[in-house]
Scaffold this motif. Sequence first.
Motif, PDB file in Angstrom:
ATOM      1  N   MET A   1     -17.625  50.297  41.634  1.00  0.00           N
ATOM      2  CA  MET A   1     -17.163  49.294  42.593  1.00  0.00           C
ATOM      3  C   MET A   1     -18.271  48.323  42.970  1.00  0.00           C
ATOM      4  SD  MET A   1     -14.145  48.971  44.482  1.00  0.00           S
ATOM      5  CE  MET A   1     -13.465  48.868  43.071  1.00  0.00           C
ATOM      6  N   ASN A   2     -19.511  48.822  42.932  1.00  0.00           N
ATOM      7  CA  ASN A   2     -20.697  48.061  43.344  1.00  0.00           C
ATOM      8  C   ASN A   2     -20.634  47.619  44.804  1.00  0.00           C
ATOM      9  OD1 ASN A   2     -23.235  47.048  43.065  1.00  0.00           O
ATOM     10  ND2 ASN A   2     -22.612  45.123  42.086  1.00  0.00           N
ATOM     11  N   MET A   3     -20.548  48.629  45.698  1.00  0.00           N
ATOM     12  CA  MET A   3     -20.683  48.372  47.135  1.00  0.00           C
ATOM     13  C   MET A   3     -21.938  49.103  47.592  1.00  0.00           C
ATOM     14  SD  MET A   3     -16.789  48.976  48.362  1.00  0.00           S
ATOM     15  CE  MET A   3     -16.954  48.275  49.994  1.00  0.00           C
ATOM     16  N   ASN A   4     -22.757  48.441  48.401  1.00  0.00           N
ATOM     17  CA  ASN A   4     -24.084  48.990  48.703  1.00  0.00           C
ATOM     18  C   ASN A   4     -24.407  48.968  50.188  1.00  0.00           C
ATOM     19  OD1 ASN A   4     -25.083  49.019  45.705  1.00  0.00           O
ATOM     20  ND2 ASN A   4     -24.213  46.988  46.029  1.00  0.00           N
TER      21      ASN A   4
ATOM     22  N   SER B   1     -24.807  53.531  46.965  1.00  0.00           N
ATOM     23  CA  SER B   1     -24.327  52.504  46.040  1.00  0.00           C
ATOM     24  C   SER B   1     -23.131  53.052  45.278  1.00  0.00           C
ATOM     25  CB  SER B   1     -25.459  52.119  45.083  1.00  0.00           C
ATOM     26  OG  SER B   1     -25.012  51.157  44.160  1.00  0.00           O
ATOM     27  N   LEU B   2     -21.938  52.558  45.621  1.00  0.00           N
ATOM     28  CA  LEU B   2     -20.689  53.081  45.062  1.00  0.00           C
ATOM     29  C   LEU B   2     -20.387  52.371  43.748  1.00  0.00           C
ATOM     30  CD1 LEU B   2     -18.246  54.974  45.820  1.00  0.00           C
ATOM     31  CD2 LEU B   2     -17.101  52.889  46.592  1.00  0.00           C
ATOM     32  N   GLN B   3     -20.367  53.135  42.653  1.00  0.00           N
ATOM     33  CA  GLN B   3     -20.138  52.558  41.320  1.00  0.00           C
ATOM     34  C   GLN B   3     -18.873  53.136  40.704  1.00  0.00           C
ATOM     35  OE1 GLN B   3     -21.842  50.086  40.462  1.00  0.00           O
ATOM     36  NE2 GLN B   3     -23.480  50.279  41.950  1.00  0.00           N
TER      37      GLN B   3
END
Lengths: 564, 174
Positions: free
Chosen positions: B128-131, B124-126
Amino acid sequence: MTTLQSNTTELRTCDTTGLPVFKGAEFFIRLNAVCAVVFLLVGGIAALLLALTRWQTVHLLGPEWFYRVLTLHGINMLIFWLLFMEIGILYFACTTLLNSRLFSKHLAWASFVLMVSGAVMTNSVILMGKADVLLTSYLPLLAHPLFYLGIILFAVGALLGVFNFFGTLYIARRDKTYAGSVPLVTFGATAAAIIAVVAVGHGALALIPVFTFSLGLTPEPDPMWYRLIWWGLGHTSQQVNVTAMVAVWYLLATLTTGARAPNEFVCRAAFVLYILFINLASAHHLLVDPGVGAGWKIWNTSYAMYLAVLASMIHAFTVPASVEIGMRLKGYTRGVFDWLLNAPWRNPGFSAFFLSLVIFGFIGGITGVTLGTQQINIIAHNTLRIPGHFHATVVGGTTLAFMGLAYYVVPLIFQKDYIARPLARIQPYLFGGGITLMSFGMSFAGSEGVARRTWDIEAAGVYGASTHMMLGLLGIGGILAFTGLLIFVLLTVGTLLIGKSNKGRPMACWGVPKTITKIGAEAEREVDPHNTPGAMTLVVILLVAFAVYYFANWGALADVWHVR
Amino acid sequence: MSITAPPKDWFQAPSGHERVWLGMAFAWCIVLFIMMPLWHFKGKQNSTGESYATTPAAFSERVDRFVAANQVGTHNGTPIVEAPPGGDAYMLGRMWSWYPFLKLRVGETYRLHLSSMDLQHGFSLQPMNMNFQVVPGYDHVLTITPTQAGEYTVVCNEFCGIGHHGMIGKIFVE
């Protein structure tokens, strides 16, 4: 055998509705309903502890108990509470509504004993700390074998209950206990029962190999295979809840407002769409997974036409339209919303039903379809947006509808009038309002990237004040909803223990709208069931809200890194 | 009445408002579907699920080679590795850390390989909020292009045991 026969066919006529109530069926409806409420309380206490932990400022539990209680919460709410209620609803829909005795008392006992022992076994294993694996128990996470065995026993018990329902449909038809087609509520219950068989089949396929693996008898199943099959249980069982809830909507609408479906064919067709187009493959949960490709994901998300969504959108119209027609027949014909303003809002059966309809449609439905869109799932998967969605469907929707049902089941089936009725009248608002706040808190925190199923967010060091505010909203909503739940449980249990019997007279009326003008044939002539401007206005508002939310999410997706 | 048998002539085609709504709802369902294939070809964010069979041992060996060849520094004791633009980058998840940390460049495209050494994890890339899901035995490849510079945090968002919340990684984008 003869004594059994006489037992199950013994019946009384309901003093309120005039419907037949079969003693054999009534007994098992009561048993299942009582168990349902017990497990609702267990799951509810767990819910409060969780809300007070995710509210980061309070942060009540330690990590070990947080995950343990989270496992307990999911299983007691999503499986035990709902399935006990649903078995009770099935028994009601196939006996009273079809004027038939229950197919088999032995089967009903076997079902009940298996369900209770499975539930107790699973809960014990969880509380002993041997199964901190959450509801999904994703491999290679592994719980104690008795955790799986308990769920399997429970599922077999539920399946026996479903077979008893099918058996009753058979004998009712064979013995011609009813004329013509089955009522709409029974039709909906049948759809739920069919989907339940599909769900339990997937459950067996996923959990039996894991059970034998946990005993060391078979090799470890592939974790992606497990995800695919497990969600055949997990997602399909939510469709059982949706379908049973819609059947309960029609039932409560009829009992509280004299609702009448605008077109029985369309309502029934929508139930058939649920059976045919539920996502057997459960793809919504695998949209950002490895192992399955984009084509597979896009196809299984929708089968090209979203016909299960269409089914829900049909009910979103026909359910309020049924109420509108019923109310117009009573004389509430002025303007677009005269029927809605004069609806029995102080009747907890009606308010629970209508709030459930609104929360499910406007929050649960819209978020569900959007988050389950293949690419949009990238900005939603495993964040708090997901529980923000399903607490609006399965709690604000199904659980609230079932609570509304209880306000009729207890007086009509247990023959006791509710105690503390003023409190019961505000309970649906408190519970529905609390869940709505909580769902908003979860959804917005999730939009800011907060993960679901996580004890603490401070270690990541990326979440600011607005996120903490949203988690506070989650906490406050959770406390309000728990208060509503506790009032429901206390009132219901209190009524069973000390409520006044209403045997021999109609139940104490919660309040239904008076007929204010012409009745009978004259009213029938003046009300056109194909002209329901109020319901039409409501669904157009729904569609606009849906479109705004849906395209706003595509916009948000366009802002993130490029990925293929 | 939904609790009694319907009238004998219940099989009727929809008409009036109901018919209008059925048309609108069905049209909307088609829009919902069309958006996905459309975005698949025209949009820049897709989850294609590209993946290959692997084992924890084999994947770990590739990660070690990647670190040895490209390490440019350390952050809190974890190597920072600069992936070659257009080439492969690796990040493995294990209880309870992401390894290694990455250094990427804006506008360059990388094949980011994700896999797990033990349980399932969530990449979970923060902020950015890509999961994306990370599953043991699967080498999950994201063909990824950072669009903004900054320090990003990788949070684990699939429950992986008691230390799950502390499983934090870093991606530095210049």
